[in-house]
Design an enzyme around this catalytic site. Structure first.
Site, PDB file in Angstrom:
ATOM      1  N   CYS A   1      42.812  38.247  47.368  1.00  0.00           N
ATOM      2  CA  CYS A   1      42.358  39.501  47.971  1.00  0.00           C
ATOM      3  C   CYS A   1      43.105  40.004  49.209  1.00  0.00           C
ATOM      4  O   CYS A   1      43.350  41.201  49.298  1.00  0.00           O
ATOM      5  CB  CYS A   1      40.871  39.424  48.247  1.00  0.00           C
ATOM      6  SG  CYS A   1      39.947  39.441  46.703  1.00  0.00           S
ATOM      7  N   PHE A   2      43.433  39.140  50.160  1.00  0.00           N
ATOM      8  CA  PHE A   2      44.001  39.673  51.404  1.00  0.00           C
ATOM      9  C   PHE A   2      45.226  40.546  51.144  1.00  0.00           C
ATOM     10  O   PHE A   2      45.302  41.686  51.602  1.00  0.00           O
ATOM     11  CB  PHE A   2      44.344  38.545  52.378  1.00  0.00           C
ATOM     12  CG  PHE A   2      43.165  38.039  53.171  1.00  0.00           C
ATOM     13  CD1 PHE A   2      41.960  38.715  53.148  1.00  0.00           C
ATOM     14  CD2 PHE A   2      43.272  36.897  53.948  1.00  0.00           C
ATOM     15  CE1 PHE A   2      40.872  38.261  53.883  1.00  0.00           C
ATOM     16  CE2 PHE A   2      42.194  36.434  54.689  1.00  0.00           C
ATOM     17  CZ  PHE A   2      40.993  37.112  54.653  1.00  0.00           C
TER      18      PHE A   2
HETATM   19  P1  NAD Z   1      37.805  37.609  38.496  1.00  0.00           P
HETATM   20  O1  NAD Z   1      39.102  37.928  37.881  1.00  0.00           O
HETATM   21  O2  NAD Z   1      37.451  36.209  38.836  1.00  0.00           O
HETATM   22  O3  NAD Z   1      36.638  38.145  37.557  1.00  0.00           O
HETATM   23  C1  NAD Z   1      36.639  39.428  36.994  1.00  0.00           C
HETATM   24  C2  NAD Z   1      36.057  39.335  35.582  1.00  0.00           C
HETATM   25  O4  NAD Z   1      35.882  40.652  35.067  1.00  0.00           O
HETATM   26  C3  NAD Z   1      36.962  38.614  34.595  1.00  0.00           C
HETATM   27  O5  NAD Z   1      36.262  37.515  34.039  1.00  0.00           O
HETATM   28  C4  NAD Z   1      37.282  39.678  33.520  1.00  0.00           C
HETATM   29  O6  NAD Z   1      37.343  39.144  32.201  1.00  0.00           O
HETATM   30  C5  NAD Z   1      36.110  40.614  33.658  1.00  0.00           C
HETATM   31  N1  NAD Z   1      36.358  41.966  33.168  1.00  0.00           N
HETATM   32  C6  NAD Z   1      37.405  42.788  33.442  1.00  0.00           C
HETATM   33  N2  NAD Z   1      37.259  43.966  32.822  1.00  0.00           N
HETATM   34  C7  NAD Z   1      36.104  43.900  32.131  1.00  0.00           C
HETATM   35  C8  NAD Z   1      35.410  44.817  31.296  1.00  0.00           C
HETATM   36  N3  NAD Z   1      35.889  46.043  31.083  1.00  0.00           N
HETATM   37  N4  NAD Z   1      34.259  44.414  30.725  1.00  0.00           N
HETATM   38  C9  NAD Z   1      33.769  43.178  30.948  1.00  0.00           C
HETATM   39  N5  NAD Z   1      34.363  42.289  31.739  1.00  0.00           N
HETATM   40  C10 NAD Z   1      35.521  42.632  32.327  1.00  0.00           C
HETATM   41  O7  NAD Z   1      37.704  38.528  39.807  1.00  0.00           O
HETATM   42  P2  NAD Z   1      36.886  38.211  41.153  1.00  0.00           P
HETATM   43  O8  NAD Z   1      37.661  37.278  42.005  1.00  0.00           O
HETATM   44  O9  NAD Z   1      35.469  37.897  40.790  1.00  0.00           O
HETATM   45  O10 NAD Z   1      36.954  39.629  41.865  1.00  0.00           O
HETATM   46  C11 NAD Z   1      36.220  40.733  41.395  1.00  0.00           C
HETATM   47  C12 NAD Z   1      36.259  41.835  42.440  1.00  0.00           C
HETATM   48  O11 NAD Z   1      35.612  41.396  43.626  1.00  0.00           O
HETATM   49  C13 NAD Z   1      37.667  42.256  42.873  1.00  0.00           C
HETATM   50  O12 NAD Z   1      37.668  43.644  43.098  1.00  0.00           O
HETATM   51  C14 NAD Z   1      37.862  41.517  44.173  1.00  0.00           C
HETATM   52  O13 NAD Z   1      38.738  42.208  45.036  1.00  0.00           O
HETATM   53  C15 NAD Z   1      36.483  41.506  44.755  1.00  0.00           C
HETATM   54  N6  NAD Z   1      36.203  40.373  45.664  1.00  0.00           N
HETATM   55  C16 NAD Z   1      36.602  39.112  45.366  1.00  0.00           C
HETATM   56  C17 NAD Z   1      36.284  38.051  46.211  1.00  0.00           C
HETATM   57  C18 NAD Z   1      36.720  36.647  45.924  1.00  0.00           C
HETATM   58  O14 NAD Z   1      36.502  35.792  46.757  1.00  0.00           O
HETATM   59  N7  NAD Z   1      37.332  36.350  44.793  1.00  0.00           N
HETATM   60  C19 NAD Z   1      35.516  38.285  47.346  1.00  0.00           C
HETATM   61  C20 NAD Z   1      35.102  39.590  47.629  1.00  0.00           C
HETATM   62  C21 NAD Z   1      35.446  40.627  46.770  1.00  0.00           C
HETATM   63  C1  UGA Z   2      38.504  36.433  52.137  1.00  0.00           C
HETATM   64  C2  UGA Z   2      37.492  36.855  53.207  1.00  0.00           C
HETATM   65  O1  UGA Z   2      37.318  35.793  54.138  1.00  0.00           O
HETATM   66  C3  UGA Z   2      36.158  37.223  52.579  1.00  0.00           C
HETATM   67  O2  UGA Z   2      35.273  37.721  53.575  1.00  0.00           O
HETATM   68  C4  UGA Z   2      36.387  38.302  51.520  1.00  0.00           C
HETATM   69  O3  UGA Z   2      35.173  38.611  50.861  1.00  0.00           O
HETATM   70  C5  UGA Z   2      37.388  37.800  50.511  1.00  0.00           C
HETATM   71  O4  UGA Z   2      38.622  37.469  51.175  1.00  0.00           O
HETATM   72  C6  UGA Z   2      37.729  38.808  49.478  1.00  0.00           C
HETATM   73  O5  UGA Z   2      37.576  39.989  49.679  1.00  0.00           O
HETATM   74  O6  UGA Z   2      38.193  38.330  48.438  1.00  0.00           O
HETATM   75  P1  UGA Z   2      38.967  34.194  50.766  1.00  0.00           P
HETATM   76  O7  UGA Z   2      40.271  34.836  50.463  1.00  0.00           O
HETATM   77  O8  UGA Z   2      38.175  33.638  49.655  1.00  0.00           O
HETATM   78  O9  UGA Z   2      38.010  35.240  51.528  1.00  0.00           O
HETATM   79  O10 UGA Z   2      39.191  32.991  51.793  1.00  0.00           O
HETATM   80  P2  UGA Z   2      39.527  32.948  53.371  1.00  0.00           P
HETATM   81  O11 UGA Z   2      38.727  31.870  53.956  1.00  0.00           O
HETATM   82  O12 UGA Z   2      39.435  34.266  54.006  1.00  0.00           O
HETATM   83  O13 UGA Z   2      41.045  32.468  53.369  1.00  0.00           O
HETATM   84  C7  UGA Z   2      42.094  33.320  52.946  1.00  0.00           C
HETATM   85  C8  UGA Z   2      43.425  32.680  53.265  1.00  0.00           C
HETATM   86  O14 UGA Z   2      43.671  32.695  54.662  1.00  0.00           O
HETATM   87  C9  UGA Z   2      43.514  31.205  52.856  1.00  0.00           C
HETATM   88  O15 UGA Z   2      44.787  30.939  52.327  1.00  0.00           O
HETATM   89  C10 UGA Z   2      43.299  30.472  54.165  1.00  0.00           C
HETATM   90  O16 UGA Z   2      43.866  29.204  54.153  1.00  0.00           O
HETATM   91  C11 UGA Z   2      43.992  31.401  55.130  1.00  0.00           C
HETATM   92  N1  UGA Z   2      43.516  31.258  56.536  1.00  0.00           N
HETATM   93  C12 UGA Z   2      42.224  31.522  56.846  1.00  0.00           C
HETATM   94  C13 UGA Z   2      44.416  30.886  57.530  1.00  0.00           C
HETATM   95  O17 UGA Z   2      45.602  30.647  57.256  1.00  0.00           O
HETATM   96  N2  UGA Z   2      43.965  30.778  58.822  1.00  0.00           N
HETATM   97  C14 UGA Z   2      42.672  31.034  59.159  1.00  0.00           C
HETATM   98  O18 UGA Z   2      42.343  30.931  60.358  1.00  0.00           O
HETATM   99  C15 UGA Z   2      41.788  31.422  58.154  1.00  0.00           C
END
Ligand code: NAD
Ligand code: UGA
Length: 466
Positions: A280-281
């Protein structure tokens, strides 16, 4: 009123967000039936099995308790949409790899396709909640698609809300159980407020009302991008400082401690590292940069682009450091890489810094032997093949099932993920099995440098002079 009390929730997307979030809702809301659907039938089968598709501390217990009670995983998307009062869209929004905005803009095709599926199968009123991270005004496109269906069927009523997710991987269940805040954005209209209040009531089952923030839709969408950009920026800031430390004798841990003691700055998220990874970042900062560019805000775009540039540079700089300290040649040298996931306590490898450090070392013809407690050999090989090519990976990469084995006969150990077990390895015994002089490169600042030097290692860590 337009909408019924929420009794049935459907979540489209059974990934890192959809799975844990719905497990938590099911656990905290016994009166709500939660169904998670996905177009990937294999993933759904895994969610219904003993081997869940993702590893997240505490997740398995909750899933096993709620599954079959009020938590269901299904691949029947139309049925789950028909039955739902409220639908989360929790699909992936990866960086686009083609066409306009290639390498920058998020790909919204999955979000749009879910909107179309909802329009087709809804049959009645639905609150549609955008949980995926999207650019500002993405809800408008979803709404336009749904409103078109509403024109042709008087039974249909839709409101689109934005409810971004802030969980971090590795601590998802803790974050979900006790979120800093829940953010809900909606339309500034009576129906908008009504829809927002329905979703507020779901979260109120376990989150204090004072921690539930409601805003207009666009503020909510932008706040998610801004939050990730601020977090990523802190890491790039401390990593930029780490380079100054290495050149001057200052120590980045001491600097982070001293700076973070200022309560306005705070001590969290100031851990210098080999660069941030994760799905994500980078994606979300690039999405923000792209948004700024499309709004003709070049200065703002460049400001945020710097966060990514420093991160790429930090990875490269660390790889160069390894080559430099190994007498400027690593060709044919065995290097042990400990850690491949993008952070500890997850098996997720998306955009992990390990991929890029390994790529640079493979370009120098190093022989890499990997160990990660949660990442499979197949996963490591496929990630590396994407950046370095399968032939190179087949020739130069080995994957081991424990750290000591990976380090045997190696010239150097490189720590790329901060797994707790790497802090307590028997480095004295490992040292004896290695080539000498033996070097150790700490990309996560988890090792006791003094102790390792006493064993005989040459020790290099990010953010301090050797
Ligand atoms: P992911 O890839 O793990 O999961 C997404 C799922 O959606 C997949 O299993 C895929 O098969 C399914 N999918 C896609 N299109 C579809 C459709 N048309 N119908 C049914 N299923 C479908 O993704 P994720 O990591 O869960 O991230 C989802 C969203 O949340 C992203 O926008 C991401 O930026 C955001 N997000 C992720 C995190 C995180 O920590 N991973 C944290 C906060 C926000
Ligand atoms: C990050 C945010 O922390 C969540 O709040 C957000 O929901 C998420 O992205 C998202 O939108 O997907 P995540 O990527 O799961 O969560 O994990 P983090 O703990 O944020 O770490 C991200 C990366 O930064 C890792 O590679 C971690 O090792 C690194 N990091 C983190 C550093 O190098 N230094 C730090 O001080 C903290």
């Amino acid at each position: 009123s337009m909408f019924r009390e929420v009794k049935n929730i459907t979540c489209v997307g059974a990934g890192y967000v959809g799975g844990p979030t719905c497990a938590m809702i099911a656990c905290k809301c016994p009166d709500i039936r939660v169904t998670v659907v996905d177009m990937n039938a294999e993933k759904i089968a895994q969610w219904n099995s003993d081997e869940l598709p993702i590893f997240e501390p505490g997740l398995e217990e909750v899933v096993k308790r709620q599954r079959g009670t009020n938590l269901f995983f299904s691949s029947d998307v139309p049925k789950a949409i028909r039955e739902a009062d409220l639908i989360f869209i929790s699909v992936n929004t990866p960086t686009k790899m083609y066409g306009r905005g290639k390498g920058m803009a998020p790909d919204l095709k999955y979000v749009e396709s879910v909107a179309r599926t909802i329009a087709e199968h809804a049959g009645g009123p639905k609150i549609v909640v955008e949980k995926s991270t999207v650019p500002v005004r993405a809800a408008e496109s979803i709404k336009t698609i749904l409103m078109e269906a509403q024109k042709h069927n008087r039974e249909l009523h839709f409101q689109v809300l934005s409810n971004p997710e802030f969980l971090a991987e590795g601590t998802a269940m803790k974050d979900l159980a006790k979120p800093d805040r829940v953010l809900i954005g909606g339309e500034s209209s009576p129906e908008g407020y009504e829809a927002v209040s329905h979703l507020v009531r779901v979260y109120e089952h376990w989150v204090d009302r004072s921690r539930i923030i409601t805003t207009n839709t666009w503020s909510s969408e932008l706040s998610k991008l801004a939050a990730n950009a601020f977090l990523a920026q802190r890491i790039s800031s401390i990593n930029a400082i780490s380079a100054i430390c290495e050149a001057t004798g200052a120590d980045v841990s001491e600097v982070a401690h001293a700076v973070g003691y200022d309560s306005r700055i705070g001590n969290k998220f100031l851990q210098a590292s080999v660069g941030f990874g994760g799905s994500c970042f980078q994606k979300d900062v690039l999405s923000l940069v792209y948004l700024c560019e499309s709004l003709n805000l070049g200065k703002v775009a460049n400001y945020w682009r710097g966060v990514i540039e420093i991160n790429d540079w930090q990875r490269r700089r660390f790889a160069d450091k390894i080559v430099g300290e190994l007498f400027n040649t690593v060709a044919g040298k065995k290097i042990a890489i400990l850690g491949f996931s993008f952070k500890k306590n997850t098996g997720d490898t998306r955009e992990s810094s390990a991929i890029y450090v390994a790529k640079h070392l493979l370009e120098e013809c190093a022989e890499l032997s990997f160990y990660d407690p949660k990442v499979t050999e197949a996963q490591i090989r496929s990630e590396l093949a994407l950046v370095s090519g399968k032939e190179t990976v087949d020739r130069l990469v080995k994957v081991h099932s424990n750290a000591a084995q990976a380090c045997e006969k190696a010239h150097a150990i490189v720590i790329l993920t901060e797994w707790d077990e790497f802090k307590t390895l028997d480095y004295a015994s490992i040292y004896k099995t290695m080539q000498h002089p033996s070097a150790i490169f700490d990309g996560r600042l988890i090792l006791d440098k003094k102790q390792l030097r006493e064993i005989g290692f040459r020790v290099f860590a990010i953010g301090s002079a050797p």
